[in-house]
Design a protein around this motif. Structure first.
Motif: not given
Lengths: 83, 210
Positions: B82-86, B133-148, B196-204
């Motif tokens: 039940d513990v994942g890593l994205i 649990g589910e794990n994945a490593f995605f490659v983006f051009e830049k940090f994408d808090p919306g996707f995460l 856990f919101t897009k804005e809070n991830i982006e702020n961090l």
């Protein structure tokens, strides 16, 4: 064998270990020094790079890489052959 | 599918030779080159995990951040499944790919070859903490808090996971940045936890740019 231990530490990046920590007859894999299959490949690279020795038969690996002493004996035997 | 109240229980940022846990500096070593900085982090926290020395810089960054992130957490209360890593980054494993390519001009290094995939970093963290649990490593051009946010929220909302470590682990030569957050479904809504919101991830992510 001290030089060989230094080479093994450097090749395998065993930064917490000093040459004197490795016993001449201490098993290198599993319960001994805890090396793994990638380390075994790196030991083969070490023999090629430092001693120009190629392990001709992969099945000899477990016997050759049992301990520092067995590696040293293998190097001595095969360097003599090369010479 | 019921929307759950997911919270960021903890965060860890490694940037500009400084380590932050929950926005507070917990270690810094200004002026050190990256390999020396990563060794100093290991020594400072007095970890006992010799495999760390064999990891490439990408895995060291991810592993160290996860270690600091989970220190003091009760992550072990969850079943391993039940513990994942994205994770995500921009340079995949290019830092190690180029080092490995250099060795192929003489004798190719097996120890480097095994790190020529970015998701080895997720593997190192999962092995250490026994996550299944589910794990994945995605490659983006830049940090994408919306996707995460969307991806991890979906895993939590459909009960695939109860907790997830997610974020950004990127390195190319001396250029690096790490942000990991621990997200828990119906998690700790105490005073320190953030939604856990897009804005809070982006702020961090933006907080410790240096």
């Amino acid at each position: 064998m001290s030089d060989l231990k230094k080479q093994i530490i450097e090749q395998l990046n065993l930064q917490d270990i000093k040459p004197e920590d490795i016993g001449d007859d201490q098993p290198l894999f599993v319960d001994g020094l805890g090396l793994d299959s990638i380390d075994a490949l790196e030991l083969i690279v070490l023999l090629q790079q430092h001693y120009k020795i190629k392990l001709s038969n992969a099945e000899d690996g477990p016997k050759v890489f049992k301990s520092v002493r067995t590696i040293a004996e293998y190097i001595t035997a095969h360097q003599n052959q090369v010479a | 599918m019921a929307e759950k109240n997911a919270y960021i229980s903890a965060s860890c940022v490694i940037s500009n030779n400084t380590v932050y846990k929950n926005k507070q500096v917990v270690f810094e070593n200004k002026g050190a080159v990256l390999p020396d900085f990563l060794t100093s982090v290991y020594q400072h926290f007095a970890w006992k995990y010799p495999k760390y020395y064999k990891m490439d810089n990408l895995s060291k960054l991810g592993w160290a951040a996860a270690e600091i992130l989970l220190q003091g957490s009760d992550i072990e209360k969850y079943p391993p499944e039940d513990v994942g890593l994205i994770l995500s980054n921009a340079n995949a494993s290019l830092d190690t790919d180029t080092r490995y390519f250099e060795t192929t001009k003489d004798i190719a290094s097996p120890a480097l070859f095994v790190y020529t995939l970015p998701n080895i970093t997720t593997g190192e963290i999962c092995i250490r903490h026994k996550f299944k649990g589910e794990n994945a490593f995605f490659v983006f051009e830049k940090f994408d808090p919306g996707f995460l946010h969307q991806y991890v929220n979906n895993l939590l909302n459909n009960d695939t996971l109860q907790a997830c470590i997610c974020g950004w682990v990127d390195v190319l030569q001396e250029d690096y940045k790490v942000l990991l957050v621990l997200v828990e479904s119906n998690g700790n809504a105490g005073n320190t936890a953030e939604r856990f919101t897009k804005e809070n991830i982006e702020n961090l992510y933006s907080l410790h740019n240096g």
